[in-house]
Scaffold this motif. Sequence first.
Motif, PDB file in Angstrom:
ATOM      1  N   THR A  89      -2.938  -4.024  -3.251  1.00 41.53           N
ATOM      2  CA  THR A  89      -3.598  -2.797  -2.812  1.00 41.53           C
ATOM      3  C   THR A  89      -4.727  -2.465  -3.778  1.00 41.53           C
ATOM      4  O   THR A  89      -4.513  -2.356  -4.988  1.00 41.53           O
ATOM      5  CB  THR A  89      -2.595  -1.625  -2.788  1.00 41.53           C
ATOM      6  N   ARG A  90      -5.915  -2.298  -3.239  1.00 38.67           N
ATOM      7  CA  ARG A  90      -7.070  -1.882  -4.053  1.00 38.67           C
ATOM      8  C   ARG A  90      -7.094  -0.362  -4.084  1.00 38.67           C
ATOM      9  O   ARG A  90      -7.091   0.294  -3.044  1.00 38.67           O
ATOM     10  CB  ARG A  90      -8.355  -2.415  -3.453  1.00 38.67           C
ATOM     11  N   THR A  95      -8.759   6.280  -2.879  1.00 41.18           N
ATOM     12  CA  THR A  95      -8.643   5.539  -1.624  1.00 41.18           C
ATOM     13  C   THR A  95      -7.810   4.292  -1.893  1.00 41.18           C
ATOM     14  O   THR A  95      -7.860   3.716  -2.980  1.00 41.18           O
ATOM     15  CB  THR A  95     -10.013   5.142  -1.052  1.00 41.18           C
ATOM     16  N   THR A 122      -6.649   0.534  -0.155  1.00 42.34           N
ATOM     17  CA  THR A 122      -6.999  -0.458   0.849  1.00 42.34           C
ATOM     18  C   THR A 122      -6.146  -1.701   0.632  1.00 42.34           C
ATOM     19  O   THR A 122      -6.036  -2.189  -0.498  1.00 42.34           O
ATOM     20  CB  THR A 122      -8.490  -0.851   0.731  1.00 42.34           C
ATOM     21  N   GLU A 123      -5.567  -2.221   1.709  1.00 46.38           N
ATOM     22  CA  GLU A 123      -4.820  -3.477   1.614  1.00 46.38           C
ATOM     23  C   GLU A 123      -5.806  -4.618   1.439  1.00 46.38           C
ATOM     24  O   GLU A 123      -6.782  -4.716   2.186  1.00 46.38           O
ATOM     25  CB  GLU A 123      -3.979  -3.690   2.877  1.00 46.38           C
ATOM     26  N   VAL A 124      -5.564  -5.458   0.427  1.00 50.77           N
ATOM     27  CA  VAL A 124      -6.407  -6.619   0.146  1.00 50.77           C
ATOM     28  C   VAL A 124      -5.501  -7.797  -0.199  1.00 50.77           C
ATOM     29  O   VAL A 124      -4.311  -7.614  -0.450  1.00 50.77           O
ATOM     30  CB  VAL A 124      -7.388  -6.346  -1.030  1.00 50.77           C
ATOM     31  N   TYR A 143      -3.577   6.009   2.884  1.00 51.07           N
ATOM     32  CA  TYR A 143      -4.955   5.560   2.708  1.00 51.07           C
ATOM     33  C   TYR A 143      -5.837   6.416   1.811  1.00 51.07           C
ATOM     34  O   TYR A 143      -6.747   5.909   1.169  1.00 51.07           O
ATOM     35  CB  TYR A 143      -5.634   5.398   4.073  1.00 51.07           C
ATOM     36  N   THR A 144      -5.609   7.709   1.757  1.00 46.49           N
ATOM     37  CA  THR A 144      -6.492   8.556   0.951  1.00 46.49           C
ATOM     38  C   THR A 144      -5.819   9.861   0.556  1.00 46.49           C
ATOM     39  O   THR A 144      -4.969  10.379   1.283  1.00 46.49           O
ATOM     40  CB  THR A 144      -7.823   8.834   1.692  1.00 46.49           C
ATOM     41  N   ILE A 154       0.811  -1.215   0.000  1.00 40.22           N
ATOM     42  CA  ILE A 154       0.000   0.000   0.000  1.00 40.22           C
ATOM     43  C   ILE A 154       0.853   1.277   0.000  1.00 40.22           C
ATOM     44  O   ILE A 154       0.532   2.230  -0.708  1.00 40.22           O
ATOM     45  CB  ILE A 154      -1.015  -0.005   1.175  1.00 40.22           C
TER      46      ILE A 154
END
Length: 162
Positions: free
Chosen positions: A102-103, A94, A96-98, A73-74, A14
């Motif tokens: 990273t999404r 935004t 997001t860790e997935v 994060y944003t 991320i």
Amino acid sequence: METMTAERVIDAPIDQVFAWLTTTTNYTRSPLVLWCRLSRRGASAPYGVGAVRSHLWMIGWLRERITRYEAPYTTEYVVERSVPPSRHAFGGMTFTEVDGGTRVVWTTRAEMAMPVVGPFLTRAVVRPMITRSFDSILAAADAALTRGPRAERKVTGPQRPA
């Protein structure tokens, strides 16, 4: 106004994805972006709150000001000026860790500033152009951040014998 969104999972940590996508000069790795520059540094980070960045994309020229920056994060921005002229309510990404990386979700809300035909042109022409541009920049980030061993892991399907 139209809301336009592009989304991608990038197989990278991320913090690396955030750093790449908030550094506007990286956008020129997309064939749809001609040049970008940081016109004014942000208060706490080069691309932080208060930063001003200028872009010349195939779709036009934009001057943006960063309004929110919460690494990793944003980030949010507003388009202060553009050619062709537009009304811009919001822009942001935004992170997001997935599983798998990273999404990234990149969203903007805007319309062409033209009486009567602005909403129609935004839906018919601007929306597809902006989402294609966002997709192209996200693809460039993906290519830049997943070279080497990660890219090799993405190969699927039958392999030819040597």
